[in-house]
Design a protein around this motif. Sequence first.
Motif, short mmCIF file in Angstrom:
data_model
loop_
_atom_site.label_atom_id
_atom_site.label_comp_id
_atom_site.label_asym_id
_atom_site.label_seq_id
_atom_site.Cartn_x
_atom_site.Cartn_y
_atom_site.Cartn_z
N GLN A 299 45.67 8.04 -1.22
CA GLN A 299 46.95 8.73 -1.02
C GLN A 299 48.01 8.28 -2.02
O GLN A 299 49.11 8.83 -2.06
N GLY A 300 47.70 7.25 -2.80
CA GLY A 300 48.59 6.84 -3.87
C GLY A 300 49.60 5.76 -3.50
O GLY A 300 50.58 5.58 -4.24
N VAL A 301 49.41 5.07 -2.40
CA VAL A 301 50.38 4.04 -2.00
C VAL A 301 50.44 2.92 -3.04
O VAL A 301 49.50 2.71 -3.80
N HIS A 302 51.57 2.22 -3.05
CA HIS A 302 51.77 1.15 -4.03
C HIS A 302 51.06 -0.14 -3.64
O HIS A 302 50.87 -1.01 -4.48
N ASN A 303 50.74 -0.30 -2.38
CA ASN A 303 50.13 -1.55 -1.93
C ASN A 303 49.49 -1.31 -0.56
O ASN A 303 49.72 -0.27 0.07
N ILE A 304 48.68 -2.27 -0.13
CA ILE A 304 48.14 -2.28 1.23
C ILE A 304 48.91 -3.33 2.01
O ILE A 304 48.92 -4.52 1.64
N ASN A 305 49.56 -2.91 3.08
CA ASN A 305 50.53 -3.74 3.79
C ASN A 305 49.99 -4.02 5.20
O ASN A 305 50.00 -3.15 6.07
N LEU A 306 49.51 -5.24 5.41
CA LEU A 306 48.91 -5.63 6.69
C LEU A 306 50.01 -6.21 7.58
O LEU A 306 50.57 -7.27 7.28
N VAL A 307 50.33 -5.51 8.68
CA VAL A 307 51.47 -5.88 9.51
C VAL A 307 50.98 -6.60 10.77
O VAL A 307 50.20 -6.04 11.55
N SER A 308 51.41 -7.83 10.98
CA SER A 308 50.97 -8.70 12.09
C SER A 308 49.45 -8.87 12.09
O SER A 308 48.78 -8.59 13.08
N PRO A 309 48.89 -9.35 10.98
CA PRO A 309 47.43 -9.37 10.85
C PRO A 309 46.75 -10.63 11.37
O PRO A 309 45.51 -10.62 11.53
N THR A 310 47.48 -11.72 11.61
CA THR A 310 46.83 -13.02 11.77
C THR A 310 45.77 -13.09 12.89
O THR A 310 44.73 -13.73 12.69
N PRO A 311 45.96 -12.46 14.05
CA PRO A 311 44.88 -12.56 15.06
C PRO A 311 43.54 -12.01 14.56
O PRO A 311 42.50 -12.33 15.13
N TYR A 312 43.57 -11.23 13.49
CA TYR A 312 42.34 -10.60 12.98
C TYR A 312 41.92 -11.20 11.65
O TYR A 312 41.22 -10.56 10.86
N LEU A 313 42.33 -12.44 11.41
CA LEU A 313 42.07 -13.05 10.10
C LEU A 313 40.59 -13.02 9.74
O LEU A 313 40.22 -12.73 8.60
N GLU A 314 39.72 -13.32 10.70
CA GLU A 314 38.28 -13.36 10.39
C GLU A 314 37.80 -11.98 9.93
O GLU A 314 37.05 -11.87 8.96
N SER A 315 38.19 -10.93 10.62
CA SER A 315 37.78 -9.58 10.24
C SER A 315 38.37 -9.18 8.89
O SER A 315 37.71 -8.51 8.07
N SER B 271 35.74 -9.53 1.63
CA SER B 271 34.51 -9.98 0.97
C SER B 271 33.69 -8.78 0.49
O SER B 271 32.81 -8.92 -0.35
N VAL B 272 33.99 -7.60 1.05
CA VAL B 272 33.27 -6.37 0.69
C VAL B 272 34.12 -5.49 -0.23
O VAL B 272 33.62 -4.90 -1.18
N TYR B 273 35.41 -5.42 0.07
CA TYR B 273 36.29 -4.48 -0.64
C TYR B 273 37.61 -5.15 -0.98
O TYR B 273 38.27 -5.72 -0.12
N ARG B 274 37.97 -5.07 -2.27
CA ARG B 274 39.28 -5.57 -2.70
C ARG B 274 40.10 -4.39 -3.18
O ARG B 274 39.73 -3.74 -4.16
N PRO B 275 41.19 -4.06 -2.52
CA PRO B 275 42.01 -2.91 -2.94
C PRO B 275 42.47 -3.07 -4.38
O PRO B 275 42.77 -4.19 -4.82
N PRO B 276 42.57 -1.95 -5.11
CA PRO B 276 43.04 -2.01 -6.51
C PRO B 276 44.55 -2.09 -6.62
O PRO B 276 45.09 -1.95 -7.72
N VAL B 277 45.23 -2.23 -5.50
CA VAL B 277 46.70 -2.38 -5.48
C VAL B 277 47.01 -3.71 -4.78
O VAL B 277 46.15 -4.26 -4.10
N PRO B 278 48.23 -4.22 -4.94
CA PRO B 278 48.56 -5.50 -4.30
C PRO B 278 48.37 -5.46 -2.78
O PRO B 278 48.61 -4.43 -2.13
N VAL B 279 47.95 -6.59 -2.23
CA VAL B 279 47.82 -6.75 -0.78
C VAL B 279 49.05 -7.50 -0.27
O VAL B 279 49.41 -8.56 -0.79
N VAL B 280 49.69 -6.91 0.75
CA VAL B 280 50.89 -7.50 1.35
C VAL B 280 50.51 -8.06 2.73
O VAL B 280 49.88 -7.36 3.53
N TYR B 281 50.89 -9.30 2.98
CA TYR B 281 50.64 -9.93 4.29
C TYR B 281 51.98 -10.05 4.99
O TYR B 281 52.84 -10.85 4.61
N ASN B 282 52.18 -9.22 6.01
CA ASN B 282 53.49 -8.98 6.63
C ASN B 282 53.49 -9.63 8.01
O ASN B 282 52.81 -9.16 8.93
#
Length: 307
Positions: free
Chosen positions: A97-113, A119-130
């Motif tokens: 869809q053309g977003v500037h980044n992948i923004n993970l909001v309140s992600p910590t409980p799912y850190l393992e996932s 380990s399988v997919y690295r987005p081609p845009v910056p990853v944001v840990y929110n």
Amino acid sequence: MTEYICSLCPRSCHAVRTETSGQGFCRMGTLPKVARIAPHFWEEPCISGTKGSGTIFFSGCTLACVFCQNYVISQEHHGTVMTVSELIQAMQTLVQQGVHNINLVSPTPYLESILECFSVYRPPVPVVYNTGGYEKTDSLRRLDGLVDIYLPDLKYIRSDVSEKYSRAKDYAAYALPAIHEMVRQTGKPVFDENGLLQKGTVVRHLILPQNTKNSIAVLETLQSELGDDILVSLMGQYLPMGKAADYPEINRRITKREYEKVLAVYENLGLDGYIQELSSADSAYVPDFGERITAAKEKVTIADESP
Ligand code: SF4
């Protein structure tokens, strides 16, 4: 992963979590429970840009802020459980869809996932840990090299305030070292030619009613400990939501006087970042961030030199 004994965040529940249920403070299973996936246009300008930030809002939270604006997600746990493959597909769709980044909001409980996903997919845009900022440095170290931009809150310095409103007396004791670890990983802010943040840490602070001393302590601490290594986003859009009605002193918007008192400290400290206008409180869901302070200062300098 069948059963997981969790100590991912400062709650250190050591609770048993299965893929779809959890007995810890956050009440979440280990598979991502997601409430919203969409381009988002109301983050700071260097995050949202013109095409939006690719936000994934996770359900559950390691804090329990009584005034939370996402209460139905964070504490009533609305959302849909997804597999890691589905999470990857969601990121790929946002990228398409053309977003500037992948923004993970309140992600910590799912850190393992999330680690499994990367380990399988690295987005081609910056990853944001929110994040709300209540993090363990040990958990953050596992994200070293995977996260480009950290977007933590620093909600409180005072422990009496953090205990009262977020059930986390030790909030600052964890949040400050966590922010140092974030900055260690990202380094100073780096922008692309369009002013979009590519690497760095943006620390947010929301001014609460009748708590300007806490806000001032937050800003002074950020300046003395991290200075120009970070951007600071000062937010004035507080609206009483969640359980705020049970706390009369915060069951109102902030006043102009409160806002200007904290804003004056921000400016006197020479912090770099963003200031959210007080008028943004007219709509909790569409915060209107202003220009970068440095940009504003540059404009003032130019104006002063004009005849
Ligand atoms: S992530 Fe959830 S279960 Fe794990 S320690 Fe934190 S609150 Fe407890």
